[in-house]
Design a protein around this motif. Structure first.
Motif, PDB file in Angstrom:
ATOM      1  N   GLN A  51      13.868 -27.425 -44.292  1.00  0.00           N
ATOM      2  CA  GLN A  51      12.455 -27.346 -43.929  1.00  0.00           C
ATOM      3  C   GLN A  51      12.155 -26.123 -43.079  1.00  0.00           C
ATOM      4  O   GLN A  51      11.088 -25.523 -43.206  1.00  0.00           O
ATOM      5  N   GLN A  52      13.068 -25.740 -42.204  1.00  0.00           N
ATOM      6  CA  GLN A  52      12.821 -24.631 -41.288  1.00  0.00           C
ATOM      7  C   GLN A  52      13.055 -23.268 -41.920  1.00  0.00           C
ATOM      8  O   GLN A  52      12.585 -22.265 -41.404  1.00  0.00           O
ATOM      9  N   ILE A  53      13.782 -23.200 -43.029  1.00  0.00           N
ATOM     10  CA  ILE A  53      14.072 -21.912 -43.652  1.00  0.00           C
ATOM     11  C   ILE A  53      12.793 -21.244 -44.126  1.00  0.00           C
ATOM     12  O   ILE A  53      12.605 -20.051 -43.919  1.00  0.00           O
ATOM     13  N   GLY A  54      11.891 -21.990 -44.741  1.00  0.00           N
ATOM     14  CA  GLY A  54      10.619 -21.428 -45.190  1.00  0.00           C
ATOM     15  C   GLY A  54      10.816 -20.313 -46.194  1.00  0.00           C
ATOM     16  O   GLY A  54      11.456 -20.489 -47.215  1.00  0.00           O
ATOM     17  N   ASP A  55      10.292 -19.130 -45.886  1.00  0.00           N
ATOM     18  CA  ASP A  55      10.378 -17.984 -46.792  1.00  0.00           C
ATOM     19  C   ASP A  55      11.534 -17.050 -46.460  1.00  0.00           C
ATOM     20  O   ASP A  55      11.636 -15.967 -47.039  1.00  0.00           O
ATOM     21  N   ASP A  56      12.395 -17.437 -45.540  1.00  0.00           N
ATOM     22  CA  ASP A  56      13.531 -16.590 -45.183  1.00  0.00           C
ATOM     23  C   ASP A  56      14.473 -16.463 -46.364  1.00  0.00           C
ATOM     24  O   ASP A  56      14.703 -17.411 -47.109  1.00  0.00           O
ATOM     25  N   LYS A  57      15.045 -15.268 -46.517  1.00  0.00           N
ATOM     26  CA  LYS A  57      15.956 -15.027 -47.638  1.00  0.00           C
ATOM     27  C   LYS A  57      17.329 -15.648 -47.405  1.00  0.00           C
ATOM     28  O   LYS A  57      18.012 -16.023 -48.338  1.00  0.00           O
ATOM     29  N   ASP A  58      17.737 -15.743 -46.148  1.00  0.00           N
ATOM     30  CA  ASP A  58      19.082 -16.195 -45.832  1.00  0.00           C
ATOM     31  C   ASP A  58      19.043 -17.024 -44.552  1.00  0.00           C
ATOM     32  O   ASP A  58      18.118 -16.906 -43.752  1.00  0.00           O
TER      33      ASP A  58
END
Length: 80
Positions: A51-58
């Protein structure tokens, strides 16, 4: 997707090595209860990460966003 497989690989690898001894020492009923609680905690933790990753690539980008440069370095050197 990489973080899911990374978490899964860590959990499976640990379980393969430790579960036989845990079941032998605690018995089948308590062993099953402990395995279920462990599963629920792991699932909850992985769900929070996804849920916290969102749009992050890594995952390292997510750690850098929340913990700054220190989080990114911890990920790189400790292999979280």
């Amino acid at each position: 997707m990489v973080i899911i497989f990374s978490c899964w690989n860590t959990m499976i690898g640990t379980a393969v090595l430790s579960l036989p001894l845990a079941f032998q020492e605690s018995g089948i009923a308590l062993g099953c209860m402990i395995a279920l609680v462990s599963y629920l905690i792991s699932f909850y933790t992985c769900n929070l990460i996804v849920q916290q990753i969102g749009d992050d690539k890594d995952y390292s980008d997510t750690l850098k966003k929340y913990f700054g440069k220190f989080g990114s370095l911890m990920y790189r050197y400790l292999g979280i």
